[in-house]
Design a protein around this motif. Structure first.
Motif, short mmCIF file in Angstrom:
data_model
loop_
_atom_site.label_atom_id
_atom_site.label_comp_id
_atom_site.label_asym_id
_atom_site.label_seq_id
_atom_site.Cartn_x
_atom_site.Cartn_y
_atom_site.Cartn_z
N VAL A 189 2.20 6.54 -4.20
CA VAL A 189 3.62 7.06 -4.12
C VAL A 189 4.50 5.94 -3.61
CG1 VAL A 189 5.12 8.45 -2.72
CG2 VAL A 189 3.23 9.59 -3.79
N GLN A 192 5.26 3.21 -5.74
CA GLN A 192 6.48 3.63 -6.66
C GLN A 192 7.57 3.52 -5.89
OE1 GLN A 192 5.40 7.54 -7.59
NE2 GLN A 192 4.06 6.83 -9.34
N GLN A 193 7.70 3.71 -4.43
CA GLN A 193 9.16 3.59 -3.89
C GLN A 193 9.33 2.03 -3.31
OE1 GLN A 193 7.99 5.97 -0.35
NE2 GLN A 193 8.52 7.89 -1.46
#
Length: 302
Positions: A189, A192-193
């Protein structure tokens, strides 16, 4: 604001002190506390602290005690001054004049396993859940959680490398399968950020180049506890206390817990034996082994 004696006139002395602390890998917070506490002595003397005499130190401690300075604070000042006189000034004779006071330690607040689960589930995002899970699952101090880097996660040896433990000590903390799974989810995550990097912080702050602050971690714990309806006074260290207590209740040897926590002294770890209620309940009293008494009925209502 530092005392002027430490900031200007004796700045070479201050720099020598900072060099001594850096050499021993003291954290930034410890260095700030030591400079502040040595500044207290300079303020009391009205001159450079390296001119203190044994009588000065005696009067300084008496004034602190009479002024109502709490015992833990007085002992912290003693630690700072002992380091200053022993390491920076090479005056162990003066360090020996400083008196450390005994004080009863409060029993730590410990969460039940159910409360820990509720708290972790009450976090508002995966990053926060992962950070608090590290505090509980590996028993890390809040500053240690903050300073973890991605490279500190050793999935081959199932360890977390803690490079900036208390007193600048290095150690290995445990990395469980469940925690590794959660950290891998957070890595995915975070990538992705755009906030996670292979050579970066495991828990970046608001700016990706800086780690999450200990203050923010404290706020995250408090808000999660409120959301989980936990009435106890909870902070990041509560998760570390709970880690140690739950291990002890599960029968883990106290010396192993000492190593996992990075405690220099076993006395510090032994405190958890006082709050490990499950351990107490599993012990059979020698009185029961005599077999003199049959199980009684419940006490009648009075």
């Amino acid at each position: 604001m530092q005392h002027p004696h430490l900031d200007t006139r004796v700045s070479p002395l201050r720099q020598r002190l900072i060099d001594d602390m850096n050499m021993r890998r003291f954290s930034r917070e410890t260095q700030r506390n030591y400079l502040r506490d040595i500044g207290r002595l300079a303020t009391f003397l009205g001159r450079s602290p390296d001119t203190a005499t044994a009588d000065d130190l005696r009067r300084f401690q008496i004034e602190q005690q009479e002024g109502g300075v709490p015992v833990p604070t007085m002992n912290s000042i003693v630690s700072a001054l002992r380091f200053f006189f022993t390491q920076t000034l090479d005056r162990p004779d003066l360090a020996r004049r400083l008196v450390r006071l005994a004080h009863p330690r409060n029993l730590p607040v410990v969460l039940s396993r159910d409360e820990v689960a509720r708290l972790l589930n009450a976090t508002t995002c995966l990053k926060h859940q992962a950070a608090l899970s590290v505090a509980y699952g590996a028993g890390l101090r809040v500053a240690e959680v903050s300073m973890l880097k991605v490279a500190d996660v050793d999935s081959e040896r199932m360890l977390l490398r803690v490079e900036r433990g208390k007193g600048g000590r290095y150690r290995n903390a445990m990395l469980s399968e469940g925690l590794l799974t959660l950290l891998r989810q957070w890595w995915k995550v975070g990538r992705q950020q755009g906030v996670m990097h292979r050579d970066g912080w495991l828990f970046p702050g608001q700016h990706a180049m800086k780690p999450i602050s200990t203050r923010q971690l404290y706020r995250i714990v408090v808000e999660a506890a409120q959301a989980a309806d936990i009435a106890k006074r909870v902070g990041p260290h509560t998760l570390r206390h709970s880690f140690a207590t739950h291990l002890l209740e599960d029968g883990t040897d106290i010396r192993i817990i000492q190593v996992l926590l990075g405690h220099a002294k076993l006395n510090n770890t032994a405190l958890y034996a006082k709050v490990a209620t499950r351990t107490v309940r599993t012990v059979t009293s020698p009185l029961d082994k005599l077999g003199l008494f049959k199980p009684a009925e419940a006490f009648p209502d009075v």
